[in-house]
Design a protein around this motif. Sequence first.
Motif, PDB file in Angstrom:
ATOM      1  N   ILE A 106       0.860  -1.188   0.000  1.00  0.00           N
ATOM      2  CA  ILE A 106       0.000   0.000   0.000  1.00  0.00           C
ATOM      3  C   ILE A 106       0.895   1.237   0.000  1.00  0.00           C
ATOM      4  N   LYS A 107       0.531   2.218  -0.813  1.00  0.00           N
ATOM      5  CA  LYS A 107       1.296   3.479  -0.814  1.00  0.00           C
ATOM      6  C   LYS A 107       0.984   4.237   0.466  1.00  0.00           C
ATOM      7  N   ALA A 108       2.022   4.551   1.199  1.00  0.00           N
ATOM      8  CA  ALA A 108       1.771   5.260   2.459  1.00  0.00           C
ATOM      9  C   ALA A 108       3.016   6.028   2.864  1.00  0.00           C
ATOM     10  N   ASP A 109       2.880   6.869   3.891  1.00  0.00           N
ATOM     11  CA  ASP A 109       4.008   7.678   4.351  1.00  0.00           C
ATOM     12  C   ASP A 109       4.693   7.078   5.574  1.00  0.00           C
ATOM     13  N   SER A 110       3.942   6.235   6.284  1.00  0.00           N
ATOM     14  CA  SER A 110       4.500   5.746   7.538  1.00  0.00           C
ATOM     15  C   SER A 110       3.858   4.411   7.953  1.00  0.00           C
ATOM     16  N   VAL A 111       4.676   3.546   8.540  1.00  0.00           N
ATOM     17  CA  VAL A 111       4.168   2.283   9.078  1.00  0.00           C
ATOM     18  C   VAL A 111       4.218   2.362  10.597  1.00  0.00           C
ATOM     19  N   ILE A 112       3.107   2.009  11.212  1.00  0.00           N
ATOM     20  CA  ILE A 112       3.058   2.022  12.682  1.00  0.00           C
ATOM     21  C   ILE A 112       2.569   0.663  13.177  1.00  0.00           C
ATOM     22  N   GLY A 113       3.297   0.094  14.090  1.00  0.00           N
ATOM     23  CA  GLY A 113       2.876  -1.175  14.686  1.00  0.00           C
ATOM     24  C   GLY A 113       2.269  -0.928  16.045  1.00  0.00           C
ATOM     25  N   VAL A 114       1.203  -1.650  16.354  1.00  0.00           N
ATOM     26  CA  VAL A 114       0.611  -1.507  17.683  1.00  0.00           C
ATOM     27  C   VAL A 114       1.536  -2.203  18.684  1.00  0.00           C
ATOM     28  N   PRO A 115       2.027  -1.446  19.662  1.00  0.00           N
ATOM     29  CA  PRO A 115       2.961  -2.062  20.614  1.00  0.00           C
ATOM     30  C   PRO A 115       2.273  -3.158  21.419  1.00  0.00           C
ATOM     31  N   GLU A 116       3.030  -4.193  21.917  1.00  0.00           N
ATOM     32  CA  GLU A 116       4.411  -4.389  21.472  1.00  0.00           C
ATOM     33  C   GLU A 116       4.457  -5.529  20.472  1.00  0.00           C
ATOM     34  N   THR A 117       3.391  -6.336  20.559  1.00  0.00           N
ATOM     35  CA  THR A 117       3.423  -7.576  19.779  1.00  0.00           C
ATOM     36  C   THR A 117       3.465  -7.343  18.274  1.00  0.00           C
ATOM     37  N   ALA A 118       2.915  -6.215  17.797  1.00  0.00           N
ATOM     38  CA  ALA A 118       2.863  -6.017  16.349  1.00  0.00           C
ATOM     39  C   ALA A 118       4.081  -5.258  15.807  1.00  0.00           C
ATOM     40  N   LEU A 119       4.967  -4.834  16.674  1.00  0.00           N
ATOM     41  CA  LEU A 119       6.129  -4.056  16.199  1.00  0.00           C
ATOM     42  C   LEU A 119       7.001  -4.824  15.192  1.00  0.00           C
ATOM     43  N   PRO A 120       7.302  -6.101  15.431  1.00  0.00           N
ATOM     44  CA  PRO A 120       8.126  -6.803  14.435  1.00  0.00           C
ATOM     45  C   PRO A 120       7.446  -6.889  13.057  1.00  0.00           C
ATOM     46  N   PHE A 121       6.113  -7.039  13.028  1.00  0.00           N
ATOM     47  CA  PHE A 121       5.410  -7.054  11.732  1.00  0.00           C
ATOM     48  C   PHE A 121       5.666  -5.730  11.015  1.00  0.00           C
ATOM     49  N   ALA A 122       5.540  -4.637  11.761  1.00  0.00           N
ATOM     50  CA  ALA A 122       5.705  -3.306  11.178  1.00  0.00           C
ATOM     51  C   ALA A 122       7.128  -3.114  10.653  1.00  0.00           C
ATOM     52  N   ILE A 123       8.088  -3.640  11.391  1.00  0.00           N
ATOM     53  CA  ILE A 123       9.479  -3.541  10.951  1.00  0.00           C
ATOM     54  C   ILE A 123       9.667  -4.275   9.618  1.00  0.00           C
ATOM     55  N   GLY A 124       9.089  -5.472   9.522  1.00  0.00           N
ATOM     56  CA  GLY A 124       9.210  -6.260   8.287  1.00  0.00           C
ATOM     57  C   GLY A 124       8.539  -5.553   7.113  1.00  0.00           C
ATOM     58  N   TYR A 125       7.356  -5.010   7.361  1.00  0.00           N
ATOM     59  CA  TYR A 125       6.608  -4.330   6.303  1.00  0.00           C
ATOM     60  C   TYR A 125       7.365  -3.092   5.821  1.00  0.00           C
ATOM     61  N   SER A 126       7.852  -2.329   6.771  1.00  0.00           N
ATOM     62  CA  SER A 126       8.580  -1.100   6.464  1.00  0.00           C
ATOM     63  C   SER A 126       9.837  -1.386   5.644  1.00  0.00           C
ATOM     64  N   ARG A 127      10.569  -2.392   6.048  1.00  0.00           N
ATOM     65  CA  ARG A 127      11.804  -2.753   5.336  1.00  0.00           C
ATOM     66  C   ARG A 127      11.537  -3.143   3.904  1.00  0.00           C
ATOM     67  N   LYS A 128      10.508  -3.948   3.750  1.00  0.00           N
ATOM     68  CA  LYS A 128      10.242  -4.519   2.428  1.00  0.00           C
ATOM     69  C   LYS A 128       9.836  -3.428   1.440  1.00  0.00           C
ATOM     70  N   LEU A 129       9.052  -2.472   1.896  1.00  0.00           N
ATOM     71  CA  LEU A 129       8.518  -1.465   0.972  1.00  0.00           C
ATOM     72  C   LEU A 129       9.219  -0.119   1.089  1.00  0.00           C
ATOM     73  N   ASN A 130      10.238  -0.066   1.926  1.00  0.00           N
ATOM     74  CA  ASN A 130      10.943   1.204   2.112  1.00  0.00           C
ATOM     75  C   ASN A 130      10.061   2.351   2.564  1.00  0.00           C
ATOM     76  N   ILE A 131       9.078   2.014   3.366  1.00  0.00           N
ATOM     77  CA  ILE A 131       8.247   3.059   3.972  1.00  0.00           C
ATOM     78  C   ILE A 131       8.747   3.235   5.402  1.00  0.00           C
ATOM     79  N   PRO A 132       9.000   4.483   5.818  1.00  0.00           N
ATOM     80  CA  PRO A 132       9.559   4.668   7.163  1.00  0.00           C
ATOM     81  C   PRO A 132       8.665   4.091   8.263  1.00  0.00           C
ATOM     82  N   LEU A 133       9.335   3.593   9.277  1.00  0.00           N
ATOM     83  CA  LEU A 133       8.639   3.060  10.452  1.00  0.00           C
ATOM     84  C   LEU A 133       8.564   4.167  11.495  1.00  0.00           C
TER      85      LEU A 133
END
Lengths: 401, 479
Positions: A232-259
């Motif tokens: 998805i085109k977006a400006d920022s990835v946010i993970g709901v702490p704390e359990t979802a943070l690693p998902f957000a990190i993976g998503y951000s890395r893959k699409l180069n969207i800042p976390l």
Amino acid sequence: MAGILGILAFDDVWNVSRFLYYGLIGLQHRGYSRSGIAILNKQRNIFTKLENVAPEDLEIKDLNGWAGIGYAGIRNSYPMTVDNGAIVVDGIIDDTNILNQVIKEPEKIIDEIKKPISFIAISKEGQLIAYRDELGLKPLSIGGFGFDLAVISSEPTSMLVIGAEFKREINPGELVIVDKYHIESKQIRMPRKSYCTIEYVYQARIDSMVNEKDIYDLRVKIGEELALEYPIKADSVIGVPETALPFAIGYSRKLNIPLDLGFTRTGSPIRTMLSSDAFLKVVGVQLKLNPIKSAVKGKRIILIDDSMVTGTTLKNTIFNLRKLGAKELHVLIGSPKLISQCPYGVEVPEEKELISANLDDEKIARVLGADSIHWLSLEGLFRVIGHRNLCLGCMTKKYPW
Amino acid sequence: MKVLLVGDGARENVLAHSLEKSTKGYKVYALSTYINPGINSVVKTTGGEYFIGNINSPEIVKEVIKKVNPDFGVVGPEDPLFRGIADVFRQEGIPVFGANKKCARIEESKAWARELMWKYSIPGRLRYKVFYTIEHAAKFILEYGGSVAVKPAGQAGGKGVKVIADLEAYLTQDKREALTKSVNDIGSLYNKEGEPRIIIEEKVDGPEYTLHVLTDGKTTIPLPLAQDYKNAYQDGIGPETGGMGSISGPTELLPFINSEEYQTTYDIVKRTIDAIYKETGENYVGVIAGQMMLTELWGPTVIEYYSRLGDPEASAIIPRIESDFGEIIEFTATGHLSKARIKLNDQPSIVKAIATLGYPISKQMASGRKIVLDLDKMKEHGCMVFFGSVALEGMQLITKGSRALEIVAIGDFREASENLDKCIQYVNSDTKLIYRTDIGRTVEYQIEKAEIIRYSYKNREKRGILGVSADWSPNGGLW
């Protein structure tokens, strides 16, 4: 679900009560509303302490002994006193009377309990008796502390907390007996691996290794998988702490969207999903997660969470993010849809309470006030985990036992 | 040629076996405290004679030497070395494989070994303190900061070591209390007039390994590395033992130790041999081993020294040596080690020790039990069997309280451990058998551990701070 723990010292100069106490704190993410410790002293007496409090609030001053077991959970009252000892159980047993024979005839009891459970018992004779269900639904690991202690625990996290070394996971269907003079392990039942998916996506701590996987790595990969499935085109990835943070990190890395860190915490890190009271759940989330304005204002946001039950908490979260100026809000969930309850003791409520069992995606998005919502696909989950030996009962209604 | 072997364990069984296999046709005579079935068989086949008596008594050994008049002697265990049994041979003009009493002090006194390392700036040394009284040691434990290892100040059969990692401040008090309580036991294990009783040193962590070096006083030859498994029970859990098994190889290394580390370790042991000469004026003849740990502080780090072959390391190493090891023993004893060449089977080996229930906590409980085994079947599965703490009494094998058997398989780690699993089925007893199921199966884990440690010590090397460490606490200050 629950956290269970057993510690035995090979030399009785040790008082293991504080090791049990801190070890349980390392497991309280598995349940924190009831906890207890049973401890065996030099005179071969067992003292038990159990209360409706989190492990950190357990009063252990009077406990003193060289071996013991501990419990952190939600519903049940463990450790339970049984003939010649005490026991803690992760899982649901209809008739706990049966546990009275566990110390004398563990193998017979395992045969009679027709439920997937893990347990650890301590006998007055000084034996730790531990068993993991043949499906591996309930995790159990073994470790050691130097030449002095043996530790058996739901997750390695409790070993890390007390400075012990994680050695290996106990196999599904394996019985382990530890006493001063030996450690014996016996494959009582052939493993029929059917690991709990919730352990992978939500339950286990990110510093854990459970069901043959390093949890952190696995969750980052789930984030990457989400990026492949729903870029998805977006400006920022946010993970709901704390359990979802690693998902957000993976998503951000893959699409180069800042976390971004979209939230900060108020109060203690209790787990909202474990709270049985709906009101407390909302209070818990709102109190716990305060959104940060400058992280979201004017941005198109990808909000990632690990699971969705009723949707109430997520709706509130989204409302708060909008209020702070989020331009768009796309919700991604790091697990497939929850559509059915868990008969094995994981806190997934019944179908009528599960939003994704009752509404389609468009309606859910409308309820949440999100621009879009997507779930990790089952195939995506299999790809990430690398096998299909999973219990997916709450996602497919097909139960292994 | 006649050889007189002193000792009764599995290590001596291995040594006897190499002498039997040698092309030099040695007649093996032995002195043991009980009839070791393995040594007994070698003595019989080679036409020697078996003597039963106190292996620590210079008088008895002298008597047996007079009776046998051997061409050379072999002293296996450490205790006879500490009591000067190798000296007795030399006084009688008989060359011997075994360190003199003064040289064996490198193992007998941990305090002396550490003093030597610091005096001669031998790399791989740890900070330590010696204590003459239990009270002082206990006080130190309670007052000083840091992770510590508490040990008897002298060799105590591998017993009594307590290692406490103090990384969790909230458990400091509990750990130190347990330690303080064990100090009494530790202090009772080595109690020599005028010598320190307890050593406390900084605690380090990492994969352990042992390098044995043969020396005749002039030439040194390093043997392949071995690793021994100290915890009594499976998966590396449980009390300390002399070693419940070991692995060696492939090649002269171990999967988690590289050739540079091997070389560094060899240098450490050679410098130790030199230092011993400088201190005692005596040439070291026999074997000296560095029981090492790869640590982030130094890389190769000395934990202890052995003045003899490690047990069960010997059972892992010697069967891999394809050249005539019996002859190499002779060369070592007689000062001709420069003639020796070690040809190695590059395949690894695994040793599993088997004891009876009670070991290592209750020697009494583990003693006097019957063991039955099917040697032929075990050989069919490719395993060698060496007898340890088990005596031939009448026609029965009766345990003596320690590790009764060592079984060895050569082959890649997986294959060898599977063979050992099969062989263990042919061992039975009237009590439970104690052995580890994981030996040779945790190599991957140790490779990872070594790799992590390597980052740190290489970094220290670059910054010039190898071996630099300190602890501080508000009560105890800096040490």
